[in-house]
Design a protein around this motif. Structure first.
Motif, PDB file in Angstrom:
ATOM      1  N   THR A  56       0.825  -1.207   0.000  1.00 16.77           N
ATOM      2  CA  THR A  56       0.000   0.000   0.000  1.00 16.77           C
ATOM      3  C   THR A  56       0.861   1.259   0.000  1.00 16.77           C
ATOM      4  N   ARG A  57       2.005   1.208   0.672  1.00 15.44           N
ATOM      5  CA  ARG A  57       2.916   2.364   0.698  1.00 15.44           C
ATOM      6  C   ARG A  57       3.364   2.728  -0.710  1.00 15.44           C
ATOM      7  N   ASP A  58       3.712   1.730  -1.519  1.00 17.57           N
ATOM      8  CA  ASP A  58       4.191   2.006  -2.866  1.00 17.57           C
ATOM      9  C   ASP A  58       3.053   2.412  -3.793  1.00 17.57           C
ATOM     10  N   VAL A  59       1.876   1.850  -3.578  1.00 17.91           N
ATOM     11  CA  VAL A  59       0.721   2.252  -4.368  1.00 17.91           C
ATOM     12  C   VAL A  59       0.366   3.705  -4.065  1.00 17.91           C
ATOM     13  N   ARG A  60       0.494   4.081  -2.788  1.00 18.85           N
ATOM     14  CA  ARG A  60       0.235   5.480  -2.425  1.00 18.85           C
ATOM     15  C   ARG A  60       1.246   6.406  -3.103  1.00 18.85           C
ATOM     16  N   LYS A  61       2.514   5.971  -3.150  1.00 26.87           N
ATOM     17  CA  LYS A  61       3.533   6.767  -3.846  1.00 26.87           C
ATOM     18  C   LYS A  61       3.156   6.933  -5.315  1.00 26.87           C
ATOM     19  N   ALA A  62       2.664   5.859  -5.935  1.00 24.71           N
ATOM     20  CA  ALA A  62       2.237   5.948  -7.325  1.00 24.71           C
ATOM     21  C   ALA A  62       1.084   6.928  -7.478  1.00 24.71           C
ATOM     22  N   ALA A  63       0.137   6.901  -6.532  1.00 25.44           N
ATOM     23  CA  ALA A  63      -1.001   7.819  -6.595  1.00 25.44           C
ATOM     24  C   ALA A  63      -0.543   9.268  -6.477  1.00 25.44           C
ATOM     25  N   LEU A  64       0.380   9.535  -5.555  1.00 24.02           N
ATOM     26  CA  LEU A  64       0.869  10.904  -5.380  1.00 24.02           C
ATOM     27  C   LEU A  64       1.652  11.367  -6.604  1.00 24.02           C
ATOM     28  N   LEU A  65       2.460  10.477  -7.180  1.00 24.16           N
ATOM     29  CA  LEU A  65       3.207  10.841  -8.384  1.00 24.16           C
ATOM     30  C   LEU A  65       2.264  11.106  -9.554  1.00 24.16           C
ATOM     31  N   SER A  66       1.148  10.393  -9.588  1.00 21.91           N
ATOM     32  CA  SER A  66       0.214  10.564 -10.702  1.00 21.91           C
ATOM     33  C   SER A  66      -0.422  11.955 -10.705  1.00 21.91           C
ATOM     34  N   LEU A  67      -0.364  12.651  -9.576  1.00 23.86           N
ATOM     35  CA  LEU A  67      -0.860  14.027  -9.545  1.00 23.86           C
ATOM     36  C   LEU A  67      -0.022  14.931 -10.433  1.00 23.86           C
ATOM     37  N   HIS A  68       1.242  14.531 -10.658  1.00 26.25           N
ATOM     38  CA  HIS A  68       2.198  15.424 -11.302  1.00 26.25           C
ATOM     39  C   HIS A  68       2.658  14.967 -12.677  1.00 26.25           C
ATOM     40  N   CYS A  69       2.325  13.758 -13.080  1.00 23.65           N
ATOM     41  CA  CYS A  69       2.735  13.309 -14.406  1.00 23.65           C
ATOM     42  C   CYS A  69       1.616  12.495 -15.037  1.00 23.65           C
ATOM     43  N   ASP A  70       1.603  12.498 -16.355  1.00 24.65           N
ATOM     44  CA  ASP A  70       0.518  11.841 -17.080  1.00 24.65           C
ATOM     45  C   ASP A  70       0.651  10.332 -17.107  1.00 24.65           C
ATOM     46  N   GLU A  71       1.875   9.843 -16.884  1.00 26.56           N
ATOM     47  CA  GLU A  71       2.098   8.430 -17.117  1.00 26.56           C
ATOM     48  C   GLU A  71       3.075   7.841 -16.109  1.00 26.56           C
ATOM     49  N   LEU A  72       2.708   6.707 -15.542  1.00 27.55           N
ATOM     50  CA  LEU A  72       3.592   5.916 -14.704  1.00 27.55           C
ATOM     51  C   LEU A  72       3.886   4.607 -15.426  1.00 27.55           C
ATOM     52  N   VAL A  73       4.978   3.968 -15.051  1.00 25.33           N
ATOM     53  CA  VAL A  73       5.350   2.694 -15.662  1.00 25.33           C
ATOM     54  C   VAL A  73       5.496   1.642 -14.566  1.00 25.33           C
ATOM     55  N   LEU A  74       4.826   0.525 -14.741  1.00 21.80           N
ATOM     56  CA  LEU A  74       4.937  -0.591 -13.800  1.00 21.80           C
ATOM     57  C   LEU A  74       5.263  -1.868 -14.568  1.00 21.80           C
ATOM     58  N   ASP A  75       5.840  -2.812 -13.846  1.00 25.61           N
ATOM     59  CA  ASP A  75       6.157  -4.107 -14.432  1.00 25.61           C
ATOM     60  C   ASP A  75       4.867  -4.855 -14.742  1.00 25.61           C
ATOM     61  N   ALA A  76       4.813  -5.451 -15.933  1.00 25.46           N
ATOM     62  CA  ALA A  76       3.605  -6.154 -16.367  1.00 25.46           C
ATOM     63  C   ALA A  76       3.280  -7.365 -15.514  1.00 25.46           C
ATOM     64  N   ASN A  77       4.218  -7.838 -14.701  1.00 27.03           N
ATOM     65  CA  ASN A  77       3.915  -8.957 -13.815  1.00 27.03           C
ATOM     66  C   ASN A  77       2.784  -8.633 -12.842  1.00 27.03           C
ATOM     67  N   LEU A  78       2.564  -7.342 -12.598  1.00 23.50           N
ATOM     68  CA  LEU A  78       1.453  -6.947 -11.732  1.00 23.50           C
ATOM     69  C   LEU A  78       0.120  -7.418 -12.293  1.00 23.50           C
ATOM     70  N   LEU A  79       0.048  -7.609 -13.614  1.00 18.60           N
ATOM     71  CA  LEU A  79      -1.190  -8.014 -14.255  1.00 18.60           C
ATOM     72  C   LEU A  79      -1.436  -9.516 -14.174  1.00 18.60           C
ATOM     73  N   TYR A  80      -0.521 -10.242 -13.513  1.00 23.08           N
ATOM     74  CA  TYR A  80      -0.652 -11.696 -13.366  1.00 23.08           C
ATOM     75  C   TYR A  80      -0.710 -12.042 -11.875  1.00 23.08           C
ATOM     76  N   PRO A  81      -1.830 -11.730 -11.222  1.00 22.40           N
ATOM     77  CA  PRO A  81      -1.911 -11.896  -9.761  1.00 22.40           C
ATOM     78  C   PRO A  81      -1.785 -13.340  -9.292  1.00 22.40           C
ATOM     79  N   PHE A  82      -2.116 -14.298 -10.145  1.00 24.48           N
ATOM     80  CA  PHE A  82      -2.064 -15.694  -9.716  1.00 24.48           C
ATOM     81  C   PHE A  82      -0.787 -16.395 -10.162  1.00 24.48           C
TER      82      PHE A  82
END
Length: 391
Positions: A79-105
């Motif tokens: 949650t700490r890192d997701v919050r960081k992503a949310a705060l950064l999204s206030l200031h930039c149009d695009e964030l980049v995350l590893d696609a492994n996040l899309l494979y929860p299982f």
């Protein structure tokens, strides 16, 4: 095994609903992790492949700008890192995350599990039983980030360059070792040393996306920043090249609110939208500065000079809204730095240092030469960003 269908990142929520019978929520996540192993393994087997290229969000790597790479820490408090992503999204149009996040299982056949306990050891076999803690944290991250994913504010890239992980570990470990040497003995020293290892893991988990020209190096601690400094210096052979030169130090406003409320304000605030556009345009202008690395100071003047006024206007606009004013948090000290280049006839920027002869060399060499070729005779190759105090 039947051929898997291919979907876009925005469709993962429908996949969860179709299999588990409800919208992704904290309550559904709790239900999922209580399921029998058989159900979780079937969910893994049936999970589709995610197309992170043709979903309309292919990164424009020709444009100089801020695309922070976020690597959620699935060993700790995601949650700490997701919050960081949310705060950064206030200031930039695009964030980049590893696609492994899309494979929860998990998906051992098609993808490297880049956030499991053995992610840096690709030769090891994946565990046969579901990692419930990892499933819960990945689904929780997807739940919180849904508003950004569905509007295309998050781009995904595969963590490639697996053969370089050992090289990056060796290059960044001296920072951890030096930290350990300077610490007193005792429990507190051990805790700080652990933070050093965690910082190293954060750098290593984003290294592939950064060197694949997909995003901006991002650090959240002075230790991480030192590691990026070390990597950058070792990537530049020329003694004249000073890496990670400061462009600007910006006190970015933040919100002390729930992640969902931060993202709602991001969507609804016209002032924040204008600020993101201004920031992107200023960085684009600064990225066109031509010449030797000493011209980075000129680019820095453009960034600092233009953005001071924009930040003041943003502050006034945010304070004019009682709802936003009540959520205002402490500013986020942010250091923007440039990775400069030296134009030459034959090779714009070569790679040397202690990694010579290792697998990482060719990768970084190609990256830097590719960036220099794309941007021609420019004073800067790329950006790096540090969040928080350097003290």
């Amino acid at each position: 095994m039947q051929q898997r269908k291919i979907i876009n990142p925005t469709d993962v929520y429908q996949e969860v609903k179709d299999y588990w019978g409800g919208e992704l929520s904290p309550e559904l996540i709790e239900f999922i992790i209580q399921a029998e192993d058989e159900h979780l393994l079937i969910a893994q087997e049936r999970w589709p492949l995610i197309d992170v290229v043709s979903d309309g969000k292919m990164l424009n790597t020709d444009r100089f700008g801020l695309r922070p790479v976020i690597a959620p820490d699935f060993r700790g408090d995601v949650t700490r890192d997701v919050r960081k992503a949310a705060l950064l999204s206030l200031h930039c149009d695009e964030l980049v995350l590893d696609a492994n996040l899309l494979y929860p299982f998990g998906d051992p056949e098609e993808h490297l599990n880049a956030h499991g306990d053995d992610w840096s050891l690709p030769d090891q076999e994946m565990p046969s039983s579901p990692n419930r803690d990892l499933i819960a944290k990945t689904l929780l991250a997807l739940y919180h980030l849904r508003p950004l994913i569905e509007v295309g504010a998050i781009s995904f890239g595969h963590l490639r360059l697996k053969q370089t992980m050992e090289d990056v570990f060796r290059a960044t470990y001296p920072v951890v070792a030096e930290l350990a040497r300077t610490l007193p003995s005792g429990k507190e020293a051990g805790d700080i040393y652990r933070l050093g290892i965690e910082a190293q893991m954060a750098v290593m988990s984003t290294f592939g996306l950064v060197t694949d020209r997909q995003g901006t190096p991002t650090s959240s601690s002075p230790i991480e920043w030192q590691m990026w400094q070390r990597l950058s210096k070792e990537f530049a052979r020329s003694k004249e090249t000073s890496t990670l030169q400061t462009l600007a130090q910006l006190p970015l406003p933040t919100l002390s609110s729930k992640i969902s409320e931060i993202l709602a304000i991001r969507s609804d605030s016209a002032a924040l939208g204008k600020w993101r556009t201004a920031l992107a345009n200023v960085l684009e202008e600064a990225g066109k500065v031509e010449g030797q690395p000493d011209q980075v100071s000129r680019a820095g003047a453009i960034v600092s000079g233009r953005l001071v006024g924009e930040l003041k206007r943003l502050e006034v606009s945010l304070d004019s809204s009682p709802a936003i004013r009540s959520m205002r948090g402490a500013v986020l000290p942010t250091l923007l730095a440039a990775i400069p280049t030296i134009p030459t006839v034959s090779s714009p920027l070569l790679v040397g240092g202690i990694l010579a002869g290792s697998g990482a060399i060719g990768v970084i060499d190609e990256y830097l030469k590719g960036q220099s070729a794309r941007r021609g005779n420019r004073a800067m190759l790329d950006l790096a960003v540090h969040l928080g105090s350097m003290g």
